[in-house]
Design an enzyme around this catalytic site. Structure first.
Site, PDB file in Angstrom:
ATOM      1  N   SER A 113     -23.822  -6.475 -48.901  1.00  0.00           N
ATOM      2  CA  SER A 113     -22.701  -6.146 -48.017  1.00  0.00           C
ATOM      3  C   SER A 113     -22.142  -4.788 -48.411  1.00  0.00           C
ATOM      4  O   SER A 113     -22.232  -4.395 -49.580  1.00  0.00           O
ATOM      5  CB  SER A 113     -21.621  -7.210 -48.197  1.00  0.00           C
ATOM      6  OG  SER A 113     -20.373  -6.697 -47.839  1.00  0.00           O
ATOM      7  N   SER A 114     -21.522  -4.116 -47.457  1.00  0.00           N
ATOM      8  CA  SER A 114     -20.948  -2.802 -47.772  1.00  0.00           C
ATOM      9  C   SER A 114     -19.788  -2.926 -48.754  1.00  0.00           C
ATOM     10  O   SER A 114     -19.410  -1.942 -49.381  1.00  0.00           O
ATOM     11  CB  SER A 114     -20.476  -2.102 -46.503  1.00  0.00           C
ATOM     12  OG  SER A 114     -19.516  -2.887 -45.834  1.00  0.00           O
ATOM     13  N   CYS A 115     -19.219  -4.134 -48.911  1.00  0.00           N
ATOM     14  CA  CYS A 115     -18.053  -4.226 -49.804  1.00  0.00           C
ATOM     15  C   CYS A 115     -18.437  -4.297 -51.270  1.00  0.00           C
ATOM     16  O   CYS A 115     -17.573  -4.462 -52.121  1.00  0.00           O
ATOM     17  CB  CYS A 115     -17.109  -5.338 -49.390  1.00  0.00           C
ATOM     18  SG  CYS A 115     -17.812  -6.930 -49.516  1.00  0.00           S
ATOM     19  N   TYR A 142     -16.930 -11.701 -55.167  1.00  0.00           N
ATOM     20  CA  TYR A 142     -18.005 -11.703 -54.167  1.00  0.00           C
ATOM     21  C   TYR A 142     -18.960 -10.539 -54.427  1.00  0.00           C
ATOM     22  O   TYR A 142     -20.193 -10.695 -54.441  1.00  0.00           O
ATOM     23  CB  TYR A 142     -17.378 -11.588 -52.772  1.00  0.00           C
ATOM     24  CG  TYR A 142     -18.361 -11.393 -51.657  1.00  0.00           C
ATOM     25  CD1 TYR A 142     -19.032 -12.480 -51.102  1.00  0.00           C
ATOM     26  CD2 TYR A 142     -18.631 -10.132 -51.133  1.00  0.00           C
ATOM     27  CE1 TYR A 142     -19.942 -12.309 -50.072  1.00  0.00           C
ATOM     28  CE2 TYR A 142     -19.536  -9.950 -50.102  1.00  0.00           C
ATOM     29  CZ  TYR A 142     -20.184 -11.040 -49.574  1.00  0.00           C
ATOM     30  OH  TYR A 142     -21.088 -10.870 -48.552  1.00  0.00           O
ATOM     31  N   LYS A 146     -23.050 -10.417 -55.317  1.00  0.00           N
ATOM     32  CA  LYS A 146     -24.044  -9.702 -54.496  1.00  0.00           C
ATOM     33  C   LYS A 146     -24.762  -8.624 -55.313  1.00  0.00           C
ATOM     34  O   LYS A 146     -25.969  -8.410 -55.140  1.00  0.00           O
ATOM     35  CB  LYS A 146     -23.354  -9.083 -53.266  1.00  0.00           C
ATOM     36  CG  LYS A 146     -22.914 -10.121 -52.237  1.00  0.00           C
ATOM     37  CD  LYS A 146     -24.130 -10.724 -51.544  1.00  0.00           C
ATOM     38  CE  LYS A 146     -23.768 -11.732 -50.484  1.00  0.00           C
ATOM     39  NZ  LYS A 146     -24.939 -12.357 -49.871  1.00  0.00           N
ATOM     40  N   HIS A 185     -12.903 -12.384 -40.888  1.00  0.00           N
ATOM     41  CA  HIS A 185     -12.825 -10.926 -41.008  1.00  0.00           C
ATOM     42  C   HIS A 185     -12.023 -10.377 -39.842  1.00  0.00           C
ATOM     43  O   HIS A 185     -11.748 -11.079 -38.875  1.00  0.00           O
ATOM     44  CB  HIS A 185     -14.236 -10.318 -41.010  1.00  0.00           C
ATOM     45  CG  HIS A 185     -14.922 -10.456 -42.326  1.00  0.00           C
ATOM     46  ND1 HIS A 185     -15.901 -11.391 -42.542  1.00  0.00           N
ATOM     47  CD2 HIS A 185     -14.762  -9.793 -43.491  1.00  0.00           C
ATOM     48  CE1 HIS A 185     -16.311 -11.289 -43.802  1.00  0.00           C
ATOM     49  NE2 HIS A 185     -15.635 -10.330 -44.389  1.00  0.00           N
TER      50      HIS A 185
HETATM   51  P1  GDP Z   1     -12.727  -5.876 -45.488  1.00  0.00           P
HETATM   52  O1  GDP Z   1     -13.470  -5.007 -44.509  1.00  0.00           O
HETATM   53  O2  GDP Z   1     -13.584  -6.393 -46.588  1.00  0.00           O
HETATM   54  O3  GDP Z   1     -11.488  -5.177 -46.016  1.00  0.00           O
HETATM   55  O4  GDP Z   1     -12.229  -7.230 -44.793  1.00  0.00           O
HETATM   56  P2  GDP Z   1     -11.468  -7.624 -43.450  1.00  0.00           P
HETATM   57  O5  GDP Z   1     -12.391  -7.580 -42.295  1.00  0.00           O
HETATM   58  O6  GDP Z   1     -10.820  -8.944 -43.733  1.00  0.00           O
HETATM   59  O7  GDP Z   1     -10.290  -6.574 -43.262  1.00  0.00           O
HETATM   60  C1  GDP Z   1     -10.496  -5.258 -42.793  1.00  0.00           C
HETATM   61  C2  GDP Z   1      -9.173  -4.585 -42.515  1.00  0.00           C
HETATM   62  O8  GDP Z   1      -8.569  -5.159 -41.346  1.00  0.00           O
HETATM   63  C3  GDP Z   1      -8.127  -4.705 -43.637  1.00  0.00           C
HETATM   64  O9  GDP Z   1      -7.448  -3.451 -43.724  1.00  0.00           O
HETATM   65  C4  GDP Z   1      -7.186  -5.763 -43.088  1.00  0.00           C
HETATM   66  O10 GDP Z   1      -5.862  -5.654 -43.611  1.00  0.00           O
HETATM   67  C5  GDP Z   1      -7.213  -5.430 -41.604  1.00  0.00           C
HETATM   68  N1  GDP Z   1      -6.737  -6.510 -40.715  1.00  0.00           N
HETATM   69  C6  GDP Z   1      -5.834  -6.370 -39.714  1.00  0.00           C
HETATM   70  N2  GDP Z   1      -5.555  -7.543 -39.144  1.00  0.00           N
HETATM   71  C7  GDP Z   1      -6.354  -8.469 -39.742  1.00  0.00           C
HETATM   72  C8  GDP Z   1      -6.515  -9.867 -39.574  1.00  0.00           C
HETATM   73  O11 GDP Z   1      -5.878 -10.514 -38.735  1.00  0.00           O
HETATM   74  N3  GDP Z   1      -7.443 -10.480 -40.359  1.00  0.00           N
HETATM   75  C9  GDP Z   1      -8.177  -9.788 -41.298  1.00  0.00           C
HETATM   76  N4  GDP Z   1      -9.076 -10.441 -42.040  1.00  0.00           N
HETATM   77  N5  GDP Z   1      -8.005  -8.455 -41.509  1.00  0.00           N
HETATM   78  C10 GDP Z   1      -7.103  -7.810 -40.744  1.00  0.00           C
END
Ligand code: GDP
Length: 314
Positions: A113-115, A142, A146, A185
């Site tokens: 994953s990119s993370c 996580y 990975k 996500h």
């Molecule tokens: P990441 O890409 O590993 O950081 O994981 P996420 O997909 O959970 O979050 C991506 C970004 O979207 C982060 O900056 C979150 O704070 C933002 N975000 C905004 N609204 C939401 C929400 O409702 N759910 C999640 N999971 N992230 C959100």
């Protein structure tokens, strides 16, 4: 010389076929004419149980393995269940990778994953920046799992000559995503929040964080296409980024989803939720130089994913 990847006549095992990525790989294999695809639900086969995994491989003897099974989740889930994120993922990949070697799998693709890139790595992220700095704390367990999986793929190539490869997808979306209100996500979370806001006539939708983080989103069907492409054309210990090359801020993504759902109310950014890593965009030059490109446009992908949602998803 490496054996050819024979989609039609080979026996494929897709680990994690009920997840968005595994299901997309199964669809792509079927479309490409695969005649033998095996999979098991987690109730039928607990991939954390090494004896059960070995028995399964001994009985099925797959030629090709797509290791898409993993405990995954968004920023909230990673912070809340860190122990499960490291334990489950280490167990699953240890068992599947070792069983694949032991039972003569011809080729295995491991999904990272990119993370797993360092939090402050230069952007766009190139494969050589892996392991060059501290990880994003919200998903370190996580990411550690990975990274161990990728190291295992490399070690098995070196010691046993196994034709195992690792790929690193950007943020994904599409049918079969996890729409849990907190554990999902961002893409799935916002698709759900905006759809529900429209249905309920809400005036506001809460978006976590500041809206400024940048992310790259790919439709899972594009990812599956890239995975099949790499099974056919790639054999090296270096992992390969799989991205679209296009980034978008969370604010603009929320705007796109608001537009696609017809939501006309207010977007409220809540900085009490973490932003996570400030920018996460991949350099997918290695993949693109091999001739592969993503096909699904983000706006179209969002509309199609929305159109396919049903109450069963929520
Ligand atoms: P990441 O890409 O590993 O950081 O994981 P996420 O997909 O959970 O979050 C991506 C970004 O979207 C982060 O900056 C979150 O704070 C933002 N975000 C905004 N609204 C939401 C929400 O409702 N759910 C999640 N999971 N992230 C959100």
């Amino acid at each position: 010389m490496r054996e050819a990847f024979n989609i039609e006549s080979g026996k494929h095992y897709v680990a994690g076929h009920r997840g968005m990525v595994g299901a997309a790989i199964v669809r792509a294999l079927q479309q490409a004419g695969a005649r033998q695809i095996v999979h098991k639900t987690s109730n039928e086969l607990d991939l954390r149980d090494s004896s059960a995994v070995h028995r399964f491989f001994e009985a099925e003897r797959p030629d090709y393995v797509f290791l898409a099974a993993a405990k995954v989740g968004g920023i909230w889930a990673n912070s809340t269940y860190p122990a499960e994120f490291i334990y489950d993922n280490l167990q699953i990949q240890n068992n599947v990778i070792e069983a694949s070697r032991r039972f003569g799998v011809r080729k295995l693709l491991f999904l990272g994953s990119s993370c797993i890139y360092p939090k402050l790595a230069p952007q766009p992220l190139k494969e050589e920046y892996l392991m060059t700095g501290p990880l994003e704390p919200t998903n370190e367990p996580y990411a550690m799992a990975k990274l161990a999986g990728m190291s295992m793929v490399r070690a098995y190539r070196q010691q046993y000559g196994s034709d195992f490869i690792s790929v690193l997808p950007c943020n994904l979306y599409g049918p079969g995503d996890n729409y849990h209100p907190k554990q999902s996500h961002v893409m799935a979370a916002l698709l759900r929040k905006f759809s529900e806001a429209v249905r309920q006539g809400s005036a506001e939708v809460e978006v976590w964080g500041t809206g400024s983080p940048l992310r790259e989103f790919m439709h899972c069907d594009d990812l599956a296409s890239a995975c099949l492409f790499l099974m056919e054309h790639y054999s090296s210990e270096e992992p390969v980024n799989i991205g679209t090359g296009t980034e978008i801020s969370i604010r603009d993504l929320a705007g796109k989803i608001a537009e696609a759902t017809g939501f006309q109310g207010k977007l409220v950014f809540n900085p009490e939720y973490p932003d996570g890593t400030p920018r996460k965009v991949m350099d997918s030059t290695r993949l693109m130089e091999m001739g592969w490109r993503a096909k699904v446009d983000l706006g179209l992908g969002i509309r199609e994913t929305l159109g396919g949602l049903s109450s069963a998803d929520f």
